[in-house]
Scaffold this motif. Structure first.
Motif, PDB file in Angstrom:
ATOM      1  N   TYR A 313      25.539 -24.264  45.839  1.00  0.00           N
ATOM      2  CA  TYR A 313      25.906 -24.550  44.404  1.00  0.00           C
ATOM      3  C   TYR A 313      24.794 -25.554  43.694  1.00  0.00           C
ATOM      4  N   ASN A 314      24.472 -26.546  44.529  1.00  0.00           N
ATOM      5  CA  ASN A 314      23.722 -27.489  43.752  1.00  0.00           C
ATOM      6  C   ASN A 314      22.203 -26.814  43.633  1.00  0.00           C
ATOM      7  N   LYS A 317      22.272 -24.781  40.673  1.00  0.00           N
ATOM      8  CA  LYS A 317      22.231 -25.323  39.570  1.00  0.00           C
ATOM      9  C   LYS A 317      20.581 -25.853  38.984  1.00  0.00           C
ATOM     10  N   SER A 322      19.920 -23.801  34.991  1.00  0.00           N
ATOM     11  CA  SER A 322      19.639 -24.725  33.611  1.00  0.00           C
ATOM     12  C   SER A 322      19.097 -23.977  32.427  1.00  0.00           C
TER      13      SER A 322
END
Length: 323
Positions: A313-314, A317, A322
């Protein structure tokens, strides 16, 4: 004495006016020297292109002080994209990044830019031919193949699957379709049908999923070539009260992430549009400095499932979500 004071005041006023004029002229010259770059995108209604715009604009502003980046929304129209290109060239942009509405119509834009001696970086989709400096893309076939293999591993032998595909006039659409079909062919699984999108939105996904479910009662999975249509397909499947049809997607969005966490979408092959945009911006910076760039840059996809969503998930992102 009074005359002398008047003359002195007039003289000072003239000097001050001259200084002000010089300042204005300098400011105007500075404004004229600002580097202008255009990004021609198919449609800002699609989250993927907004993510890519963020990568392009953010990176260019870091690399080129005072750069003016204008994003042109082509509204999924080849003629609008061509008109946008003409407008950008009239405004004397120094470089263009284009994500084509389709691979054939991109040639006309490339021809215009070549005539104006303006370098072009293609970011996703690709062109059938034409002159460009660099092409940044996803390995669509490999990503769809990995996704197809994952879906096939979840299905019984001889299952039927189908696709809600990108327009097959786009090179990336052809690669996704073929990659998925080749992977699911194991265990006798049949890719029985596909629908071809034009707008690549939720409404198309829902309509086409309804059509496929009706036409193929034994359907066990649908592969949607984009994130919003995946959510539309989910609505159709839920409305039909079918719990035995898996959804596989391509690309990602916060809604898709939530649906994967909830087990409503089986998996998606997430591209990295923010990162692709950054690479495009870096190519533009190099071209404007007269430096060489790679002719082709190809990125992989991230296979996202319920089992690994917390681990990836990180990264998602940072490189995909973004805007």
């Amino acid at each position: 004495m009074k005359k002398l004071l008047i003359i002195l005041c007039v003289f000072i006023a003239i000097i001050m006016a001259g200084c002000t004029g010089k300042g204005s002229s300098s400011k105007s010259a500075s404004a004229q020297q600002a580097v202008k770059v255009a990004y021609l995108t198919p449609s800002l209604d699609v989250p993927f292109w907004r993510y890519m715009r963020h990568g392009i604009e953010d990176e260019l502003k870091k690399l080129i002080p005072g750069v003016e980046v204008t994003t042109y929304d082509s509204k999924d129209s080849a003629s609008t994209q061509l008109s946008n290109a003409q407008d950008a060239l009239t405004k004397q942009v120094k470089a263009i990044v284009i994500s084509p509405t389709d691979s054939a119509s991109c040639i006309a834009v490339l021809d215009l830019a070549k005539e104006a001696k303006v370098p072009v970086v293609i970011c996703d989709i690709g062109a059938d031919s034409g002159v460009y400096a660099s092409f940044i893309s996803t390995d669509n076939e490999a990503g769809a193949r990995e996704l197809g293999a994952y879906i096939a591993s979840k299905l019984p032998a001889n299952s039927e699957v189908s696709q809600i595909a990108l327009n097959q006039a786009r090179i990336n659409g052809v690669l996704r379709k073929n990659g998925f079909a080749s992977a699911v062919s194991i265990n006798g699984i049949k890719d029985v049908d596909f629908k071809q999108m034009e707008k690549v939105n939720r409404e198309e996904g829902e309509k086409f999923a309804q059509d496929l479910i009706t036409a193929h009662p034994n359907l066990k999975a649908i592969f949607c070539h984009s994130e919003d249509p995946s959510m539309g397909a989910l609505s159709a499947i839920e409305s039909s009260r079918r719990t035995d049809i898996l959804i596989a997607g391509f690309d990602c969005s916060p809604e898709v992430v939530d649906a994967i966490r909830a087990g409503k979408i089986a998996a998606t092959a997430a591209q990295q549009p923010v990162l692709m945009g950054r690479y495009a911006a870096q190519c533009i910076d190099k071209l404007l400095k007269g430096q060489p760039v790679d002719r082709e840059i190809k990125l992989g996809t991230l296979l996202v499932t319920k089992d690994n969503i917390n681990e990836v998930y990180n990264t998602l992102k940072e490189v995909a979500l973004s805007e």
